[in-house]
Write a protein that holds these residues in place. Structure first.
Motif, PDB file in Angstrom:
ATOM      1  N   LEU A   1      35.649  27.424  77.419  1.00 11.89           N
ATOM      2  CA  LEU A   1      36.981  27.118  77.936  1.00 11.89           C
ATOM      3  C   LEU A   1      37.234  27.953  79.192  1.00 11.89           C
ATOM      4  O   LEU A   1      37.104  29.176  79.163  1.00 11.89           O
TER       5      LEU A   1
ATOM      6  N   THR B   1      29.414  22.584  76.574  1.00 12.50           N
ATOM      7  CA  THR B   1      30.426  21.731  77.196  1.00 12.50           C
ATOM      8  C   THR B   1      31.416  22.691  77.865  1.00 12.50           C
ATOM      9  O   THR B   1      31.720  23.751  77.313  1.00 12.50           O
TER      10      THR B   1
ATOM     11  N   MET C   1      35.266  23.030  79.575  1.00  6.94           N
ATOM     12  CA  MET C   1      36.574  22.393  79.687  1.00  6.94           C
ATOM     13  C   MET C   1      37.549  23.376  80.338  1.00  6.94           C
ATOM     14  O   MET C   1      37.589  24.540  79.954  1.00  6.94           O
TER      15      MET C   1
ATOM     16  N   PHE D   1      44.241  19.672  79.937  1.00  9.34           N
ATOM     17  CA  PHE D   1      42.830  20.029  80.026  1.00  9.34           C
ATOM     18  C   PHE D   1      42.007  18.963  80.728  1.00  9.34           C
ATOM     19  O   PHE D   1      42.429  17.805  80.828  1.00  9.34           O
ATOM     20  N   GLU D   2      40.855  19.358  81.242  1.00  4.52           N
ATOM     21  CA  GLU D   2      39.909  18.411  81.825  1.00  4.52           C
ATOM     22  C   GLU D   2      38.486  18.916  81.564  1.00  4.52           C
ATOM     23  O   GLU D   2      38.241  20.124  81.535  1.00  4.52           O
ATOM     24  N   PHE D   3      37.567  17.973  81.371  1.00 11.95           N
ATOM     25  CA  PHE D   3      36.155  18.346  81.180  1.00 11.95           C
ATOM     26  C   PHE D   3      35.515  18.628  82.523  1.00 11.95           C
ATOM     27  O   PHE D   3      35.676  17.853  83.459  1.00 11.95           O
TER      28      PHE D   3
ATOM     29  N   ARG E   1      30.151  17.877  80.358  1.00 18.39           N
ATOM     30  CA  ARG E   1      30.078  17.402  78.967  1.00 18.39           C
ATOM     31  C   ARG E   1      28.683  17.563  78.420  1.00 18.39           C
ATOM     32  O   ARG E   1      27.720  17.468  79.101  1.00 18.39           O
TER      33      ARG E   1
END
Length: 188
Positions: A88, A173, A175, A183-185, A188
């Motif tokens: 994160l 991943t 994010m 939130f945005e990736f 991935r």
């Protein structure tokens, strides 16, 4: 064996050294996340632009608020329910070296489920820097046998665990998570 490796790595990191170690994703290069000199050595070893930040690993999500000013409630759910390792990226980084904090004030944090990492971070009582074990611009090694000799020879200690494994591992991943919960990736 695990305890011995944790003890050896802890001694190196405590003395300002950098280590090469297995994680719940790919092999990482790391050091004490509060030691700017050690962090700069990792940037130099990777030939990486210091504007590109590296992530930190924690052993438990209870420590998030020690390193992020405002942890969104959603962060805890994302970490708890993630099916694969999740990094994160959150704003408001604090209590770590300025060399790890991006220009926008953010830092990437992963709560690592790997036993070696968890035990080392518990001993350190600080986050552990983690960045892929490659020269910048080259592909990330998927297991130990793919790591460049320049990296292996450039660290102060190579953790003697999982070196013979050829299990293909992938990076986490990633994010970006805002205090609002938006939130945005990023990967991935």
């Amino acid at each position: 064996m695990l305890r011995d490796e944790v003890a050896k790595a802890f001694k190196v990191v405590q003395e300002g050294g950098i280590i090469l170690y297995p994680t719940d994703t790919i092999w990482g290069i790391g050091c004490d996340a509060t030691n700017t000199d050690a962090i700069k050595r990792i940037f130099a070893l990777k030939q990486r632009d210091e504007a590109k930040s590296m992530i930190i690993l924690l052993d438990t999500d209870n420590k998030l608020q020690s390193y992020i000013q405002e942890v969104p409630e959603l962060a805890y759910n994302l970490i708890e329910y993630a099916e694969s390792p999740l990094t994160l990226v959150m704003p408001g980084a604090k209590n770590i070296s300025p060399a790890l904090i991006a220009a926008d004030g953010s830092v990437g944090i992963r709560v690592c489920q790997h036993q070696f990492c968890q035990q080392l971070i518990q001993r350190m009582r600080k986050p552990l820097v983690s960045t892929s074990a490659n020269i910048s611009g080259q592909p990330s090694p998927q297991y130990f046998g793919q790591i460049d000799d320049a990296i292996i020879n450039g660290v102060d200690y190579v953790v003697d665990l999982e070196q013979h494994s050829t299990e293909i591992k992938k990076p986490s991943t990633i994010m970006r998570l805002e205090p609002s919960g938006k939130f945005e990736f990023l990967r991935r």
